[in-house]
Design a protein around this motif. Sequence first.
Motif, short mmCIF file in Angstrom:
data_model
loop_
_atom_site.label_atom_id
_atom_site.label_comp_id
_atom_site.label_asym_id
_atom_site.label_seq_id
_atom_site.Cartn_x
_atom_site.Cartn_y
_atom_site.Cartn_z
N GLU A 145 -7.73 12.66 -1.49
CA GLU A 145 -8.60 11.70 -2.27
C GLU A 145 -7.79 10.51 -2.48
O GLU A 145 -8.32 9.50 -2.40
N ALA B 132 -7.67 -2.12 1.53
CA ALA B 132 -8.44 -2.82 2.65
C ALA B 132 -9.43 -4.15 2.08
O ALA B 132 -9.74 -5.03 2.77
N VAL B 133 -9.71 -3.86 0.68
CA VAL B 133 -10.38 -5.18 0.01
C VAL B 133 -9.46 -6.23 -0.24
O VAL B 133 -9.86 -7.53 -0.08
N ARG C 250 -10.39 5.88 -10.95
CA ARG C 250 -11.36 6.45 -10.21
C ARG C 250 -10.96 7.91 -9.93
O ARG C 250 -11.87 9.06 -9.87
N ARG D 180 1.04 -1.22 -0.09
CA ARG D 180 0.04 -0.08 -0.01
C ARG D 180 0.84 1.17 -0.06
O ARG D 180 0.56 2.10 -0.56
N VAL E 240 -7.10 8.25 0.31
CA VAL E 240 -8.51 7.54 0.71
C VAL E 240 -8.70 6.34 -0.13
O VAL E 240 -9.10 5.11 0.21
N LEU E 241 -8.61 6.75 -1.46
CA LEU E 241 -8.71 5.66 -2.56
C LEU E 241 -7.72 4.41 -2.32
O LEU E 241 -8.10 3.31 -2.49
N THR E 242 -6.47 4.85 -2.11
CA THR E 242 -5.52 3.67 -1.85
C THR E 242 -6.01 3.07 -0.69
O THR E 242 -5.57 1.51 -0.98
N ARG E 243 -6.08 3.48 0.37
CA ARG E 243 -6.50 2.93 1.63
C ARG E 243 -7.69 1.84 1.50
O ARG E 243 -7.71 0.55 1.86
N ASP E 244 -8.69 2.53 0.62
CA ASP E 244 -10.05 1.57 0.46
C ASP E 244 -9.53 0.34 -0.42
O ASP E 244 -10.10 -0.52 -0.13
N CYS E 245 -8.78 0.76 -1.37
CA CYS E 245 -8.69 -0.48 -2.20
C CYS E 245 -8.00 -1.60 -1.45
O CYS E 245 -8.17 -2.90 -1.78
#
Length: 222
Positions: free
Chosen positions: A196, A206-207, A173, A93, A199-204
């Motif tokens: 932004e 997390a999956v 995105r 990450r 946040v996008l990197t963190r959310d991806c």
Amino acid sequence: MTSRPATTLAQRKRQLVADELTQAALDLLADGGFDAVTVDEIATAAGVSKRTFFRYFASKEDVVVQFLAALGAAMREELARRPADEAPSVALRHAVWRCVEDCAGHEERARKVVRLILSTPALLARFLERQAQWRDELAAELAARLGLDAGRELYPRLAADMALAAFHAVLQRWSAAGADGTDGGAGGGADGGAVEVAVLTRDCFAVIAPALDAVVRTPAAS
């Protein structure tokens, strides 16, 4: 002890011209579109001749490919710097975030360049070609960190593929968010783009983190 050779005046001048051409090309291509902008226009914007352009780049595509090469190098270098005991999902990450952080730091132009790459078939093909090279490099680095055999174990290659899929998703995105003139609804202010992307990197990640952190060695062939 050895030292790196000093950069000569000719080398510095060559790098300066290359940087000017790259900046002019990316600005023009991002605003005007890949097919509409000519090499003559790029050369004129950079203050050089068309002949000079072709001393540095074989085509308009090559200018963008150079931009992409820098992204891949940043990703590999950051992964190599991460603490050895860090979970693979965290190390990857940070490696991906390091790669897109520079883009967010120059948000307006970077969004346009990324959008140009993803929407132009010829550039997208070169981008995917580059990602294949990055995958091999990331897999080799992961294997070394984890004491795995990159040639036999499935994990390093699959983990690198997952990290690059997350990277691609973040870019898609993030670049699409600015297409309608909005900031994508995350962050805001002068550094909204950086917030932004974080946040996008963190959310991806997390999956995909559970799969990345389940390091399983390939069973020996029976």
